[in-house]
Design a protein around this motif. Structure first.
Motif: not given
Length: 778
Positions: A523-528, A533-536, A557-562, A589-593
């Motif tokens: 599991r490699i998902a980025p975390q807030s 606030p929690p990621l969406r 997510m609602n933000k972009l991670f690299r 969840p809404f307002a997401t990429l």
């Protein structure tokens, strides 16, 4: 299917000239009316006669290891091995040999989504179909009304109610084939008035809306008394959902009864929970004793407070656990109701948090005390609903939506579920699993570089799978398609430099990285960040590997991670890239990429689009972001954004109006990094548009996938044509070109995977100059 077709080429040509005349570069208005949508369909049918590669047929490549969602079943009692199946997004199918083989009956329908099917048992050549499933899934598709066949399904005629969008049930009068009742659910996402119960007495030439409450309550179920066809029960439901909220209970709906053929209706709620806390309801009559009526409902009253850290089926924090599925019985034709089911864990989990997906109940036609209720899983009671047995069995899918019980032999049961069809000959104790019904609902696809190449994709409620591109249905071993890491809601990416490395995810952005041999998943998902606030994350959260270095992963997510190290560590390279409107927050969840693209020509040139319609770009790996919305609709779901592989400033964009019940065509091109947008929808006959793809060999070749099929442009989007032949009208959710093998592959949401050889098309082009993917200097 052979519908009356408007094939006027004047209509088609005039549309091409109108859209390509350049008269409208402002944001396009939505198309909401059913008449224009049907005209789009007729234009699509006309375009089939002038297709590109008309002699090349799309080839189905599976899978057959599972099937897809079945919404209704109809059986002509005078034909013992024949039955008809309605599917959520794969059309209508007929078998004459009890599922040994299947014949599609609705391949050129305006919509592949089917909610209901009914057969006149006195004249079994007469079949009625209602398009648009009444279940509310994230991928539920709308229909265009009701259709009738008088020749066993060979030809069909449209019989109206096109703006109803979703049909829950069709009931035919047992003594009059021209009298038919329809439970019209109405629009899923927006209010409309064509919903409720409709009745025709002239075979569908005219309809009367005999039960209507308001513009958000639709009819989802309908049952007729077998001894008195003037007595019917209708389930009315607050059905409308929002982009940011699953359906929630509302006032004024419930169970209604008529005793005069629909002229008047009485609400039957004595003993039922309040409508304000009641979700979807199903209704069924005991044919052996019509005094007995059952209701299966979703009770949103609190059963208990959630335990600390307790989460629902989708990983969301719970504040309370609702009562969920309950069964009520009336022994006086609906005058009063008594709750017969227990409040136990089995019933609570039958609907879990998504009772709006289910709500089907059946009574054994020969025993008033034997009932089946459908959810997760399938339950059977032989004591009138007091106790239930879980009918789990090898090969029987967990999510259930349809059932037929043989009135002449109650042990013979056909069940429809998210995995297709199952048949029992012993009252549900054991089941035969039917996997050859080709209605698999893919969300997306990926291709690798094997010989032959493999196809990967995630499938509605069936997880993620891979299979060989040379798979031949009916001939290849069906287990050539196999399960891979990833959930049903998963983008899938194979590392182009390491075919053993696969990235996938579960719903809402739970990213994972796997090696295929040996099988190992991390599991490699980025975390807030702490204190944030929690990621969406969207149901299908977008991610991609950089075309410049496959160790670099972008995740939206609602933000972009690299990540620079295949997901071992992450950097947040953006602020919130959505509108994040506080008025648009609900229980999902809404307002997401929804889409990410990095330019193949320049590292760090990134584009993103969101579900709330925001489009932005950065030219320096996220240090600075710029909104690029000039000339395109605001707040419209971004289905795809693609940076050109041929020209640094060029980018393509598609928007999808499904969640606004909008069938406009949104396809755009920018040649200045999104500063301005050119509408290149041309003569495309209607949306929604799900995907756009640039050809890897020729810069003027573009492809789009819509809710009707696949189109190709040979002139950079100035005009479009249907690609190939023999592709059913189908929801095309993803499209990729295999560069080495020169093959186009599509993932359809309802008919599995198809491919077509592009070499004959390429032979008409001159080789492209400068066809490399090296980065340009900024």
């Amino acid at each position: 299917m052979n519908l009356k077709r408007n094939s006027s080429y004047l209509v088609l040509i005039s549309l091409m000239l109108l859209v390509n005349s350049g008269i409208a570069q402002q944001a396009k208005p939505p198309i909401l009316d059913a008449e224009t949508r049907l005209e789009f369909y007729h234009q699509h049918e006309a375009m089939k006669e002038v297709a590109v590669l008309p002699d090349k047929k799309w080839e189905h490549v599976g899978p057959e290891v599972m099937s897809g969602r079945v919404t209704d079943i109809a059986v002509p009692l005078d034909q013992p091995f024949t039955f008809f199946v309605a599917t959520a997004s794969g059309g209508v199918w007929k078998t004459e040999n009890e599922a040994t083989t299947w014949q599609p009956l609705f391949d050129d329908a305006p919509s592949g989504s089917v909610g209901a099917i009914a057969i006149d048992q006195n004249q079994t050549n007469i079949i009625w179909v209602g398009l648009g499933e009444s279940n509310i899934f994230r991928s539920s598709m709308s229909g265009t009304g009701v259709y009738r066949s008088v020749d066993h399904g060979k030809t069909w005629e449209h019989k109206g109610l096109a703006d109803s969008h979703h049909i829950g049930r069709i009931v035919i009068h047992p003594n009059d084939p021209n009298t038919v009742y329809v439970a019209a659910s109405g629009h899923e996402w927006t209010p409309n008035e064509e919903r409720g119960v409709y009745k025709t007495i002239d075979g569908g030439q005219t309809w009367e809306q005999v039960l209507y409450i308001n513009d958000v309550i639709g009819a989802v179920d309908l049952a007729m008394d077998p001894t008195n066809p003037n007595q019917l029960y209708a389930s009315m439901w607050n059905r409308t959902r929002l982009k940011w909220s699953d359906p929630v209970p509302g006032p004024d709906d419930g169970i209604f009864r008529t005793t005069d053929g629909g002229m008047t209706w009485t609400k039957c709620d004595d003993g039922l929970p309040p409508a304000e806390t009641t979700g979807r309801m199903g209704v069924a009559i005991a044919h052996s004793n019509p005094d007995v009526v059952y209701v299966l409902l979703d009770n949103h009253q609190s059963a208990r407070e959630a335990q600390e850290g307790e989460r629902d089926s989708y990983g969301r924090s719970r504040s309370a656990v609702i009562k969920g599925a309950e069964v009520y019985r009336s022994d006086n034709r609906g005058d009063t109701w008594t709750k017969v089911s227990r409040n136990d864990e089995l019933m609570t989990r039958l609907f879990s948090t998504y009772g709006w997906v289910f709500g089907q109940i059946r009574v054994d036609p020969n025993d008033e005390d034997t009932i089946y209720v459908m959810g997760v899983p399938l339950l059977k009671s032989t004591d009138g609903g007091k106790t239930f047995k879980n009918l789990a069995y090898r090969g029987l899918h967990a999510d259930h939506h349809a059932m037929w019980i043989n009135p002449e032999n109650s042990n013979h049961v056909i069940n429809g579920n998210d995995g297709g069809i199952n048949i029992s000959y012993d009252g549900g104790n054991t089941w035969k699993d039917i996997v050859n019904l080709p209605v698999v609902q893919f969300y997306n696809l990926e291709l690798d570089q094997a010989q032959p190449f493999n196809v990967y994709g995630s499938i509605q409620d069936n997880g993620s799978y891979m299979g060989p591109s040379d798979y031949r249905p009916g001939r290849s071993p069906y287990h050539a398609w196999s399960r891979i890491p990833g959930g049903e809601a998963s983008i899938i990416v194979v590392d182009p430099n390491d075919q053993n490395l696969l990235y996938s995810e579960g719903f809402y952005g739970s990213l994972m990285r796997s090696t295929m041999n040996p099988r190992k998943t991390d599991r490699i998902a980025p975390q807030s960040q702490p204190g944030d606030p929690p990621l969406r994350g969207q149901w299908l959260a977008p991610f991609m590997l950089s075309p410049h270095n496959s160790q670099i992963v972008y995740h939206g997510m609602n933000k972009l991670f690299r990540s620079m190290d295949r997901g071992d560590s992450w950097n947040e390279i953006s602020p919130d890239l959505t509108y994040n409107d506080s008025e648009r927050r609900g229980n999902i969840p809404f307002a997401t990429l929804t889409s990410i693209s990095e330019s193949p020509r320049q590292f760090g040139l990134l584009y993103v689009g969101s579900d709330d319609g925001k489009v932005q770009m950065t030219r320096n790996s996220g240090t600075d972001w710029k909104e690029i919305m000039s000339g395109i609709p605001q707040h419209k779901w971004v289905s795809r954004i693609v940076a050109s592989r041929y020209d640094l400033p060029t980018v393509f964009l598609t928007q999808n109006g499904k969640r606004d019940n909008d069938f406009q065509v949104y396809v755009y091109k920018s040649v200045d990094f999104g500063e301005s947008w050119l509408d290149i929808s041309g003569n495309l006959p209607g949306g929604p548009v799900n995907v756009i793809t640039e050809d890897p060999h020729y810069p003027n070749l573009l492809y789009v996938g819509t809710d009707l099929g696949v189109y190709v442009s040979t002139n950079g989007g100035e005009s479009w044509a249907i690609l190939g032949s023999d592709l059913p009208n189908v929801f095309v959710h993803d499209l990729k070109i295999h560069e080495r093998d020169q093959v186009a592959v599509i993932a359809t949401h309802g008919r599995g995977i198809f491919k077509i050889d592009l070499k004959p098309l390429y032979s008409t082009f001159q080789p492209a100059s400068g066809e490399d993917n090296e980065s340009d200097d900024d």
